[in-house]
Design an enzyme around this catalytic site. Sequence first.
Site, PDB file in Angstrom:
ATOM      1  N   ASN A  42     -84.567  -3.684 -32.072  1.00 29.55           N
ATOM      2  CA  ASN A  42     -84.472  -2.395 -31.398  1.00 29.55           C
ATOM      3  C   ASN A  42     -85.423  -1.405 -32.076  1.00 29.55           C
ATOM      4  O   ASN A  42     -85.641  -1.460 -33.284  1.00 29.55           O
ATOM      5  CB  ASN A  42     -83.037  -1.878 -31.330  1.00 29.55           C
ATOM      6  CG  ASN A  42     -82.329  -1.766 -32.665  1.00 29.55           C
ATOM      7  OD1 ASN A  42     -82.611  -2.527 -33.590  1.00 29.55           O
ATOM      8  ND2 ASN A  42     -81.412  -0.830 -32.772  1.00 29.55           N
ATOM      9  N   GLU A  44     -85.908   2.606 -32.002  1.00 34.23           N
ATOM     10  CA  GLU A  44     -85.422   3.903 -31.536  1.00 34.23           C
ATOM     11  C   GLU A  44     -86.523   4.955 -31.592  1.00 34.23           C
ATOM     12  O   GLU A  44     -87.605   4.727 -32.153  1.00 34.23           O
ATOM     13  CB  GLU A  44     -84.223   4.341 -32.386  1.00 34.23           C
ATOM     14  CG  GLU A  44     -83.017   3.445 -32.180  1.00 34.23           C
ATOM     15  CD  GLU A  44     -81.782   3.891 -32.935  1.00 34.23           C
ATOM     16  OE1 GLU A  44     -80.711   3.341 -32.684  1.00 34.23           O
ATOM     17  OE2 GLU A  44     -81.886   4.792 -33.797  1.00 34.23           O
ATOM     18  N   CYS A  53     -84.455  -1.799 -26.577  1.00 35.70           N
ATOM     19  CA  CYS A  53     -83.530  -2.754 -27.181  1.00 35.70           C
ATOM     20  C   CYS A  53     -84.302  -3.967 -27.709  1.00 35.70           C
ATOM     21  O   CYS A  53     -85.427  -4.244 -27.287  1.00 35.70           O
ATOM     22  CB  CYS A  53     -82.529  -3.234 -26.145  1.00 35.70           C
ATOM     23  SG  CYS A  53     -81.477  -1.951 -25.459  1.00 35.70           S
ATOM     24  N   GLU A  55     -83.699  -7.110 -27.152  1.00 35.63           N
ATOM     25  CA  GLU A  55     -83.893  -8.143 -26.135  1.00 35.63           C
ATOM     26  C   GLU A  55     -85.136  -7.858 -25.291  1.00 35.63           C
ATOM     27  O   GLU A  55     -85.941  -8.752 -25.016  1.00 35.63           O
ATOM     28  CB  GLU A  55     -82.661  -8.225 -25.218  1.00 35.63           C
ATOM     29  CG  GLU A  55     -81.376  -8.552 -25.949  1.00 35.63           C
ATOM     30  CD  GLU A  55     -80.613  -7.309 -26.410  1.00 35.63           C
ATOM     31  OE1 GLU A  55     -81.240  -6.327 -26.859  1.00 35.63           O
ATOM     32  OE2 GLU A  55     -79.370  -7.333 -26.316  1.00 35.63           O
ATOM     33  N   CYS A  91     -77.163  -5.102 -23.415  1.00 33.06           N
ATOM     34  CA  CYS A  91     -76.746  -4.009 -22.546  1.00 33.06           C
ATOM     35  C   CYS A  91     -77.084  -4.352 -21.092  1.00 33.06           C
ATOM     36  O   CYS A  91     -77.782  -5.332 -20.813  1.00 33.06           O
ATOM     37  CB  CYS A  91     -77.427  -2.707 -22.966  1.00 33.06           C
ATOM     38  SG  CYS A  91     -79.158  -2.572 -22.478  1.00 33.06           S
ATOM     39  N   CYS A  94     -80.842  -4.650 -20.288  1.00 37.65           N
ATOM     40  CA  CYS A  94     -81.452  -5.892 -20.768  1.00 37.65           C
ATOM     41  C   CYS A  94     -81.028  -7.090 -19.917  1.00 37.65           C
ATOM     42  O   CYS A  94     -81.819  -7.994 -19.666  1.00 37.65           O
ATOM     43  CB  CYS A  94     -81.123  -6.125 -22.234  1.00 37.65           C
ATOM     44  SG  CYS A  94     -82.032  -5.008 -23.324  1.00 37.65           S
TER      45      CYS A  94
HETATM   46 ZN    ZN Z   1     -80.482  -3.521 -24.026  1.00 38.24          ZN
END
Ligand code: ZN
Length: 136
Positions: A42, A44, A53, A55, A91, A94
Amino acid sequence: MEYTALVREAFAARENAYAPYSGFLVGAALLAENGKVYRGCNVENAAFSPGSCAERTALYAAVAEGVRRFRAIAVVGAKQDAESFAFCFPCGVCRQALSEFCPPSFEVVVAKSETDFQVYRLDALLPYGFGGDSLK
Ligand SMILES: [Zn+2]
């Protein structure tokens, strides 16, 4: 590739996570059909929405190399100072991103450790997903 090795790759990917705001570090390892593994973490951002993210970082790294067929992804995530891991699922965004390139049988491996993991089919995590056929 054994999922134990794929999970190990996800833990290695997590080492590069950039999460100064949440402190929640995630690593992903995406296994392509050609046998190559693409790592993602990830990333940010102070403005939040530009972040990505783990993924999707792995997925887009693979697609940028022209790879579009995949077998599985391993995902690990926890707070930076966590003493143990809980299962960390992709999430919704993703799951949708993976569904663009991965078949319903694509496997998502969520892991607490290299030996403690669960495997789910993508279509179990994203039932009734929106795909290219939805646009016809
Ligand atoms: Zn995600």
